[in-house]
Motif scaffolding. Sequence first.
Motif, PDB file in Angstrom:
ATOM      1  N   UNK A  44      20.493  31.106 -13.941  1.00 47.05           N
ATOM      2  CA  UNK A  44      20.965  29.849 -14.498  1.00 47.05           C
ATOM      3  C   UNK A  44      21.278  28.872 -13.379  1.00 47.05           C
ATOM      4  N   UNK A  45      20.860  27.614 -13.560  1.00 44.43           N
ATOM      5  CA  UNK A  45      21.066  26.608 -12.521  1.00 44.43           C
ATOM      6  C   UNK A  45      21.544  25.300 -13.140  1.00 44.43           C
ATOM      7  N   UNK A  46      22.290  24.556 -12.367  1.00 43.45           N
ATOM      8  CA  UNK A  46      22.810  23.271 -12.829  1.00 43.45           C
ATOM      9  C   UNK A  46      21.671  22.276 -13.017  1.00 43.45           C
ATOM     10  N   UNK A  47      21.747  21.542 -14.117  1.00 38.52           N
ATOM     11  CA  UNK A  47      20.799  20.462 -14.377  1.00 38.52           C
ATOM     12  C   UNK A  47      21.479  19.117 -14.183  1.00 38.52           C
ATOM     13  N   UNK A  48      22.630  18.951 -14.827  1.00 37.45           N
ATOM     14  CA  UNK A  48      23.351  17.682 -14.729  1.00 37.45           C
ATOM     15  C   UNK A  48      24.800  17.901 -15.114  1.00 37.45           C
ATOM     16  N   UNK A  49      25.697  17.143 -14.482  1.00 39.46           N
ATOM     17  CA  UNK A  49      27.110  17.197 -14.824  1.00 39.46           C
ATOM     18  C   UNK A  49      27.655  15.784 -14.946  1.00 39.46           C
ATOM     19  N   UNK A  58      22.951  15.094 -10.668  1.00 44.64           N
ATOM     20  CA  UNK A  58      21.735  15.700 -11.195  1.00 44.64           C
ATOM     21  C   UNK A  58      21.083  16.608 -10.162  1.00 44.64           C
ATOM     22  N   UNK A  59      20.381  17.617 -10.645  1.00 45.12           N
ATOM     23  CA  UNK A  59      19.554  18.395  -9.738  1.00 45.12           C
ATOM     24  C   UNK A  59      18.364  17.529  -9.333  1.00 45.12           C
ATOM     25  N   UNK A  60      17.837  17.788  -8.162  1.00 44.90           N
ATOM     26  CA  UNK A  60      16.729  16.974  -7.663  1.00 44.90           C
ATOM     27  C   UNK A  60      15.521  17.015  -8.592  1.00 44.90           C
ATOM     28  N   UNK A  61      15.330  18.137  -9.254  1.00 39.91           N
ATOM     29  CA  UNK A  61      14.137  18.306 -10.080  1.00 39.91           C
ATOM     30  C   UNK A  61      14.128  17.440 -11.340  1.00 39.91           C
ATOM     31  N   UNK A  62      15.292  16.921 -11.741  1.00 39.58           N
ATOM     32  CA  UNK A  62      15.344  16.136 -12.982  1.00 39.58           C
ATOM     33  C   UNK A  62      15.753  14.687 -12.757  1.00 39.58           C
ATOM     34  N   UNK A  63      16.081  14.330 -11.530  1.00 40.41           N
ATOM     35  CA  UNK A  63      16.498  12.945 -11.257  1.00 40.41           C
ATOM     36  C   UNK A  63      15.419  11.961 -11.698  1.00 40.41           C
ATOM     37  N   UNK A  64      15.859  10.930 -12.386  1.00 38.53           N
ATOM     38  CA  UNK A  64      14.927   9.912 -12.855  1.00 38.53           C
ATOM     39  C   UNK A  64      14.286  10.227 -14.198  1.00 38.53           C
ATOM     40  N   UNK A  65      14.442  11.466 -14.668  1.00 38.26           N
ATOM     41  CA  UNK A  65      13.860  11.856 -15.955  1.00 38.26           C
ATOM     42  C   UNK A  65      14.921  12.236 -16.986  1.00 38.26           C
TER      43      UNK A  65
END
Length: 120
Positions: A44-49, A58-65
């Motif tokens: 499990x990893x953080x996506x956004x808080x 945000x995690x880098x993988x979801x920034x902007x989306x």
Amino acid sequence: VQLQASGGGLVQPGGSLRLSCAASGSIFSIPASGWYRQAPGKQRAMVATITDGGNTHYSDSVKGRFTISRDNAKNTVYLQMISLKPEDTGVYYCAADVMSTATSNIYTHWGQGTLVTVSS
């Protein structure tokens, strides 16, 4: 305190979904809440808080989306996801740091998870 997550489902690459997580029970305040993702075979990893003041991370993988938001009056946190990719597939869990009274400690509560599948 219970967290009820909803909004997951099957979506094609490039599509959008909106997740919701409503907290109920003995709640005085929720200083912070967030969304976490567990992809198949991964931890499990953080996506956004987001904090109660509206500060987001945000995690880098979801920034902007992805966009996290919250309605403090409804004790609900949202995750708007656009431009979804197959690698966004996983079980999404919401979490909330909750104070049950003005003087209580802060405890972290987790929702049951909602499955997001991005596939054509």
